[in-house]
Design a protein around this motif. Structure first.
Motif, PDB file in Angstrom:
ATOM      1  N   ILE A 153       0.821  -1.210   0.000  1.00  0.00           N
ATOM      2  CA  ILE A 153       0.000   0.000   0.000  1.00  0.00           C
ATOM      3  C   ILE A 153       0.855   1.260   0.000  1.00  0.00           C
ATOM      4  O   ILE A 153       0.442   2.312  -0.500  1.00  0.00           O
ATOM      5  CB  ILE A 153      -0.982   0.002   1.195  1.00  0.00           C
ATOM      6  N   GLU A 154       2.069   1.152   0.538  1.00  0.00           N
ATOM      7  CA  GLU A 154       2.943   2.326   0.593  1.00  0.00           C
ATOM      8  C   GLU A 154       3.374   2.773  -0.797  1.00  0.00           C
ATOM      9  O   GLU A 154       3.729   3.948  -0.999  1.00  0.00           O
ATOM     10  CB  GLU A 154       4.172   2.027   1.459  1.00  0.00           C
ATOM     11  N   HIS A 155       3.365   1.864  -1.758  1.00  0.00           N
ATOM     12  CA  HIS A 155       3.795   2.217  -3.117  1.00  0.00           C
ATOM     13  C   HIS A 155       2.923   3.309  -3.744  1.00  0.00           C
ATOM     14  O   HIS A 155       3.358   3.981  -4.681  1.00  0.00           O
ATOM     15  CB  HIS A 155       3.772   0.977  -4.024  1.00  0.00           C
ATOM     16  N   TYR A 156       1.701   3.480  -3.227  1.00  0.00           N
ATOM     17  CA  TYR A 156       0.786   4.456  -3.835  1.00  0.00           C
ATOM     18  C   TYR A 156       0.997   5.866  -3.271  1.00  0.00           C
ATOM     19  O   TYR A 156       0.453   6.830  -3.810  1.00  0.00           O
ATOM     20  CB  TYR A 156      -0.666   4.008  -3.634  1.00  0.00           C
ATOM     21  N   GLY A 157       1.786   5.989  -2.195  1.00  0.00           N
ATOM     22  CA  GLY A 157       2.097   7.312  -1.651  1.00  0.00           C
ATOM     23  C   GLY A 157       0.862   8.141  -1.336  1.00  0.00           C
ATOM     24  O   GLY A 157       0.836   9.352  -1.580  1.00  0.00           O
ATOM     25  N   THR A 158      -0.146   7.495  -0.780  1.00  0.00           N
ATOM     26  CA  THR A 158      -1.442   8.149  -0.593  1.00  0.00           C
ATOM     27  C   THR A 158      -1.335   9.432   0.216  1.00  0.00           C
ATOM     28  O   THR A 158      -2.043  10.412  -0.042  1.00  0.00           O
ATOM     29  CB  THR A 158      -2.426   7.171   0.091  1.00  0.00           C
ATOM     30  N   GLU A 159      -0.453   9.448   1.200  1.00  0.00           N
ATOM     31  CA  GLU A 159      -0.337  10.618   2.060  1.00  0.00           C
ATOM     32  C   GLU A 159       0.149  11.860   1.311  1.00  0.00           C
ATOM     33  O   GLU A 159      -0.056  12.989   1.765  1.00  0.00           O
ATOM     34  CB  GLU A 159       0.597  10.335   3.246  1.00  0.00           C
ATOM     35  N   SER A 160       0.772  11.688   0.152  1.00  0.00           N
ATOM     36  CA  SER A 160       1.276  12.839  -0.602  1.00  0.00           C
ATOM     37  C   SER A 160       0.388  13.195  -1.794  1.00  0.00           C
ATOM     38  O   SER A 160       0.705  14.121  -2.542  1.00  0.00           O
ATOM     39  CB  SER A 160       2.702  12.555  -1.096  1.00  0.00           C
ATOM     40  N   THR A 170     -11.171   4.407 -16.005  1.00  0.00           N
ATOM     41  CA  THR A 170     -12.061   5.511 -16.341  1.00  0.00           C
ATOM     42  C   THR A 170     -13.408   4.955 -16.770  1.00  0.00           C
ATOM     43  O   THR A 170     -13.551   3.761 -17.051  1.00  0.00           O
ATOM     44  CB  THR A 170     -11.482   6.357 -17.483  1.00  0.00           C
ATOM     45  N   VAL A 171     -14.400   5.826 -16.844  1.00  0.00           N
ATOM     46  CA  VAL A 171     -15.763   5.376 -17.117  1.00  0.00           C
ATOM     47  C   VAL A 171     -15.915   4.754 -18.504  1.00  0.00           C
ATOM     48  O   VAL A 171     -16.790   3.914 -18.724  1.00  0.00           O
ATOM     49  CB  VAL A 171     -16.755   6.547 -16.910  1.00  0.00           C
ATOM     50  N   ASP A 172     -15.046   5.128 -19.440  1.00  0.00           N
ATOM     51  CA  ASP A 172     -15.114   4.564 -20.788  1.00  0.00           C
ATOM     52  C   ASP A 172     -13.870   3.760 -21.154  1.00  0.00           C
ATOM     53  O   ASP A 172     -13.684   3.379 -22.310  1.00  0.00           O
ATOM     54  CB  ASP A 172     -15.351   5.661 -21.825  1.00  0.00           C
ATOM     55  N   GLY A 173     -12.999   3.507 -20.181  1.00  0.00           N
ATOM     56  CA  GLY A 173     -11.785   2.738 -20.449  1.00  0.00           C
ATOM     57  C   GLY A 173     -10.691   3.509 -21.139  1.00  0.00           C
ATOM     58  O   GLY A 173      -9.660   2.930 -21.503  1.00  0.00           O
ATOM     59  N   SER A 174     -10.882   4.806 -21.301  1.00  0.00           N
ATOM     60  CA  SER A 174      -9.843   5.619 -21.935  1.00  0.00           C
ATOM     61  C   SER A 174      -8.685   5.842 -20.965  1.00  0.00           C
ATOM     62  O   SER A 174      -8.790   5.554 -19.777  1.00  0.00           O
ATOM     63  CB  SER A 174     -10.422   6.962 -22.396  1.00  0.00           C
ATOM     64  N   ALA A 175      -7.600   6.395 -21.488  1.00  0.00           N
ATOM     65  CA  ALA A 175      -6.402   6.588 -20.667  1.00  0.00           C
ATOM     66  C   ALA A 175      -6.673   7.549 -19.518  1.00  0.00           C
ATOM     67  O   ALA A 175      -7.408   8.540 -19.667  1.00  0.00           O
ATOM     68  CB  ALA A 175      -5.265   7.101 -21.533  1.00  0.00           C
ATOM     69  N   GLY A 176      -6.065   7.247 -18.382  1.00  0.00           N
ATOM     70  CA  GLY A 176      -6.152   8.139 -17.231  1.00  0.00           C
ATOM     71  C   GLY A 176      -4.923   9.012 -17.176  1.00  0.00           C
ATOM     72  O   GLY A 176      -4.643   9.776 -18.097  1.00  0.00           O
ATOM     73  N   PHE A 177      -4.151   8.862 -16.104  1.00  0.00           N
ATOM     74  CA  PHE A 177      -2.935   9.656 -15.930  1.00  0.00           C
ATOM     75  C   PHE A 177      -1.760   8.709 -15.747  1.00  0.00           C
ATOM     76  O   PHE A 177      -1.922   7.493 -15.670  1.00  0.00           O
ATOM     77  CB  PHE A 177      -3.106  10.594 -14.732  1.00  0.00           C
ATOM     78  N   GLY A 178      -0.575   9.269 -15.690  1.00  0.00           N
ATOM     79  CA  GLY A 178       0.606   8.429 -15.570  1.00  0.00           C
ATOM     80  C   GLY A 178       0.612   7.640 -14.271  1.00  0.00           C
ATOM     81  O   GLY A 178       0.092   8.089 -13.244  1.00  0.00           O
ATOM     82  N   ARG A 179       1.211   6.476 -14.313  1.00  0.00           N
ATOM     83  CA  ARG A 179       1.299   5.632 -13.130  1.00  0.00           C
ATOM     84  C   ARG A 179       2.006   6.376 -12.006  1.00  0.00           C
ATOM     85  O   ARG A 179       3.002   7.064 -12.234  1.00  0.00           O
ATOM     86  CB  ARG A 179       2.066   4.356 -13.483  1.00  0.00           C
ATOM     87  N   LEU A 180       1.449   6.276 -10.788  1.00  0.00           N
ATOM     88  CA  LEU A 180       2.094   6.888  -9.637  1.00  0.00           C
ATOM     89  C   LEU A 180       3.525   6.361  -9.517  1.00  0.00           C
ATOM     90  O   LEU A 180       3.777   5.170  -9.768  1.00  0.00           O
ATOM     91  CB  LEU A 180       1.291   6.598  -8.371  1.00  0.00           C
ATOM     92  N   PRO A 181       4.467   7.208  -9.139  1.00  0.00           N
ATOM     93  CA  PRO A 181       5.895   6.885  -9.308  1.00  0.00           C
ATOM     94  C   PRO A 181       6.382   5.628  -8.605  1.00  0.00           C
ATOM     95  O   PRO A 181       7.285   4.961  -9.107  1.00  0.00           O
ATOM     96  CB  PRO A 181       6.614   8.136  -8.785  1.00  0.00           C
ATOM     97  N   GLU A 182       5.815   5.279  -7.437  1.00  0.00           N
ATOM     98  CA  GLU A 182       6.310   4.121  -6.700  1.00  0.00           C
ATOM     99  C   GLU A 182       5.487   2.859  -6.904  1.00  0.00           C
ATOM    100  O   GLU A 182       5.810   1.812  -6.332  1.00  0.00           O
ATOM    101  CB  GLU A 182       6.373   4.452  -5.197  1.00  0.00           C
ATOM    102  N   VAL A 183       4.436   2.952  -7.703  1.00  0.00           N
ATOM    103  CA  VAL A 183       3.615   1.767  -7.956  1.00  0.00           C
ATOM    104  C   VAL A 183       4.440   0.743  -8.718  1.00  0.00           C
ATOM    105  O   VAL A 183       5.048   1.058  -9.746  1.00  0.00           O
ATOM    106  CB  VAL A 183       2.337   2.138  -8.734  1.00  0.00           C
ATOM    107  N   ALA A 184       4.477  -0.484  -8.203  1.00  0.00           N
ATOM    108  CA  ALA A 184       5.316  -1.528  -8.801  1.00  0.00           C
ATOM    109  C   ALA A 184       4.738  -2.014 -10.124  1.00  0.00           C
ATOM    110  O   ALA A 184       3.536  -1.902 -10.375  1.00  0.00           O
ATOM    111  CB  ALA A 184       5.438  -2.697  -7.820  1.00  0.00           C
ATOM    112  N   ALA A 185       5.599  -2.575 -10.948  1.00  0.00           N
ATOM    113  CA  ALA A 185       5.167  -3.060 -12.259  1.00  0.00           C
ATOM    114  C   ALA A 185       4.059  -4.094 -12.129  1.00  0.00           C
ATOM    115  O   ALA A 185       3.107  -4.106 -12.921  1.00  0.00           O
ATOM    116  CB  ALA A 185       6.365  -3.638 -13.014  1.00  0.00           C
TER     117      ALA A 185
END
Length: 376
Positions: free
Chosen positions: A173-180, A246-261
């Motif tokens: 869960i820490e990989h998502y950096g939720t606090e920041s 997303t609601v239509d499956g289109s692209a969202g935003f870039g992967r959060l930096p610490e999210v693992a592959a």
């Protein structure tokens, strides 16, 4: 009377009275909401000294504020003089102190009594002893968690452990950096249903193919009825051709930096009892806080959190937020459709859980243990 399943595939639920009886709800307030760590306020909402928010935790109004050192503090929202509600607004900001609107007893942001009419003529009054009643507070994932218990349970073993048990990895869960992360959208839902119906709904996906067409387009495996929380460590995989959550499956935003592959293109869900749902996807986090107000009413505050640069840029998050907003509306309508039947004689003995819902039985077992009861 309790429903007795005639097939090994079915196990019994709680009887209907657990969702309608005011006395059951009162005992839940005492044994759960007022005894466990309760996620109350997003820390960034209190962005300067004197900012405050009041929240209902069980039967108590709790005041959370930021003091002059920048630390978050929590108190019972009760003046020590004659018991008036100190802050009557849901949120606001004061300059240096908190003053009771009844008799003007005044408290510092650290809770200490600092002034009152004629207080100087009462030198025997201990200003610490008659300060606001403090509430235990911990910060995690960027939120203030409070506990009314005189001796709070271990935060690590009750709150953080919920994420470990679900994800199977203490660091996941820490990989998502939720606090920041930054708040991109917030929606508050007033749901006319018992809080446990909302928890049970969130924990299973037997209903997903029926009422969540947009969600099952993005997460096709949910159409088979197995929720992400059915498996330890499992994240539901995005469908082929789906570019983002997303609601239509289109692209969202870039992967959060610490999210693992291995976390990419997957959705994870965590229930932190008693009042939090955490939803993790590669580019944002969705966090629900439940505020049970009555046996048949629950307010749910849902936050969509994104990388700070996404929010600062003014990026359009509507397609991203709309997906789970629709899921929320669909789920809460289902819960509200279910609530009236909880008082029906047809549900007096409860219902049944099919195999893909059997893990809800563990939630029911936990609830009964917390209430000091045996299975009906």
């Amino acid at each position: 009377m309790t429903t007795t399943p005639v097939s090994p595939s079915l196990i019994a639920t709680l009887p209907g009275r657990y969702y309608t009886d005011p006395d059951v709800f009162r005992r839940e307030q005492e044994a759960l909401l007022e005894s466990m760590w309760f996620c109350a306020v997003r820390g960034a909402d209190l962005d300067r000294p004197g900012a405050f928010r009041t929240v209902q935790v069980g039967r108590e109004s709790v005041l959370v504020t930021r003091d002059r050192t920048g630390a978050l503090r929590a108190f019972l929202n009760v003046c020590r003089h004659r018991g008036a509600r100190l802050c009557t607004e849901e949120s606001g900001e004061v300059r240096r102190s908190l003053q009771c609107p009844y008799h003007a007893w005044t408290y510092g942001l650290d809770g200490r009594l600092v002034a009152a009419p004629n207080l100087t003529k009462m030198p025997d009054v201990d200003r610490d002893r008659y300060g606001l009643v403090k509430v235990a507070l911990r910060e995690w994932l960027g939120y203030a968690w409070v506990c009314l218990a005189g001796e709070p349970p271990s935060f690590e073993e009750t709150v953080r452990q919920a994420a470990v048990e679900r994800l199977g990895d203490p660091a996941a869960i820490e990989h998502y950096g939720t606090e920041s992360l930054a708040l991109g959208k917030r929606v508050t839902y007033d749901v006319r249903a018992n809080w446990k119906l909302i928890v049970e709904n969130f924990m299973e996906c037997y209903h997903c193919a029926t009422i969540h067409p947009e969600l099952t387009e993005v997460l096709p495996e949910f159409a088979d009825g197995y929720a992400a929380q059915y498996y330890v460590g499992h994240g539901a995989e995005f469908g082929a051709g789906v570019e983002g959550f997303t609601v239509d499956g289109s692209a969202g935003f870039g992967r959060l930096p610490e999210v693992a592959a291995e976390q990419d293109r997957r959705y994870y869900a965590i229930t932190v009892r008693p009042n939090v749902f955490v939803n993790l996807v590669p580019d944002h986090v969705i966090l629900h806080r439940m505020f049970p107000l009555a046996e048949d009413r629950t307010v749910v505050e849902c936050d969509w959190l994104y990388a700070p640069e996404v929010v600062a840029s003014g990026a359009d998050v509507s397609k991203s937020a709309e997906l789970f907003h629709r899921v929320n509306v669909q789920d809460f309508e289902a819960c509200e459709r279910t609530q009236p039947a909880m008082s029906s004689r047809a549900y007096r003995g409860g219902g049944v859980l099919v195999p893909t819902e059997h893990h809800i039985g563990a939630f029911h077992g936990w609830l009964l243990r917390m209430l000091g009861e045996q299975a009906p």
